[in-house]
Design a protein around this motif. Structure first.
Motif, PDB file in Angstrom:
ATOM      1  N   PRO A 126       0.930  -1.201  -0.033  1.00  0.00           N
ATOM      2  CA  PRO A 126       0.038   0.071   0.043  1.00  0.00           C
ATOM      3  C   PRO A 126       0.801   1.251  -0.091  1.00  0.00           C
ATOM      4  N   ASP A 127       0.281   2.144  -0.903  1.00  0.00           N
ATOM      5  CA  ASP A 127       1.117   3.556  -0.831  1.00  0.00           C
ATOM      6  C   ASP A 127       0.828   4.324   0.420  1.00  0.00           C
ATOM      7  N   LYS A 128       2.038   4.898   0.905  1.00  0.00           N
ATOM      8  CA  LYS A 128       1.993   5.549   2.085  1.00  0.00           C
ATOM      9  C   LYS A 128       1.611   7.072   1.856  1.00  0.00           C
ATOM     10  N   VAL A 129       0.587   7.535   2.491  1.00  0.00           N
ATOM     11  CA  VAL A 129      -0.259   8.849   2.334  1.00  0.00           C
ATOM     12  C   VAL A 129       0.882   9.887   3.314  1.00  0.00           C
ATOM     13  N   VAL A 130       1.300  10.683   2.429  1.00  0.00           N
ATOM     14  CA  VAL A 130       2.113  12.022   3.206  1.00  0.00           C
ATOM     15  C   VAL A 130       1.471  12.899   3.403  1.00  0.00           C
ATOM     16  N   TYR A 131       1.546  13.581   4.360  1.00  0.00           N
ATOM     17  CA  TYR A 131       0.681  14.671   5.054  1.00  0.00           C
ATOM     18  C   TYR A 131       1.319  15.924   4.673  1.00  0.00           C
TER      19      TYR A 131
END
Length: 100
Positions: free
Chosen positions: A1-6
């Motif tokens: 899964p892609d990591k969501v960058v804040y």
């Protein structure tokens, strides 16, 4: 899964845009309500003016008719006092003269 960058800057910019859009929408709504209130106020004032003008015209007509009736009656009484039946008929109409 892609990591969501804040990304805090992007989130703040989106929040500011949403707030500005909401503020503009509320201001437009308030302005529309004020314009509607003004329209109603003007319409009410115009209706009141038209009503008072109509009432003044009705009073003037009533006054004029009353004056004409009094003149007609006065003319009939003068003719009656002279015994002039033809003048009474002319002043009051044939029906009124028949009653005399």
């Amino acid at each position: 899964p892609d990591k969501v960058v804040y990304n805090g800057d992007q989130e703040r910019q989106r929040a500011v845009r949403r707030l500005l859009a909401r503020k503009e929408k509320e201001e437009a709504k308030v302005q529309e309500e004020q314009e509607e209130h003004l329209r109603r106020k003007v319409a009410k004032a115009e209706a009141k003016h038209e009503e008072s003008a109509a009432a003044a015209l009705a009073r003037a007509k009533t006054y004029a008719l009353n004056w004409l009736m009094s003149q007609q009656e006065w003319g009939a009484w003068e003719a009656f006092s002279r015994g002039d039946v033809a003048a009474v008929e002319a002043a009051m109409g044939a029906e009124a003269a028949e009653m005399v």
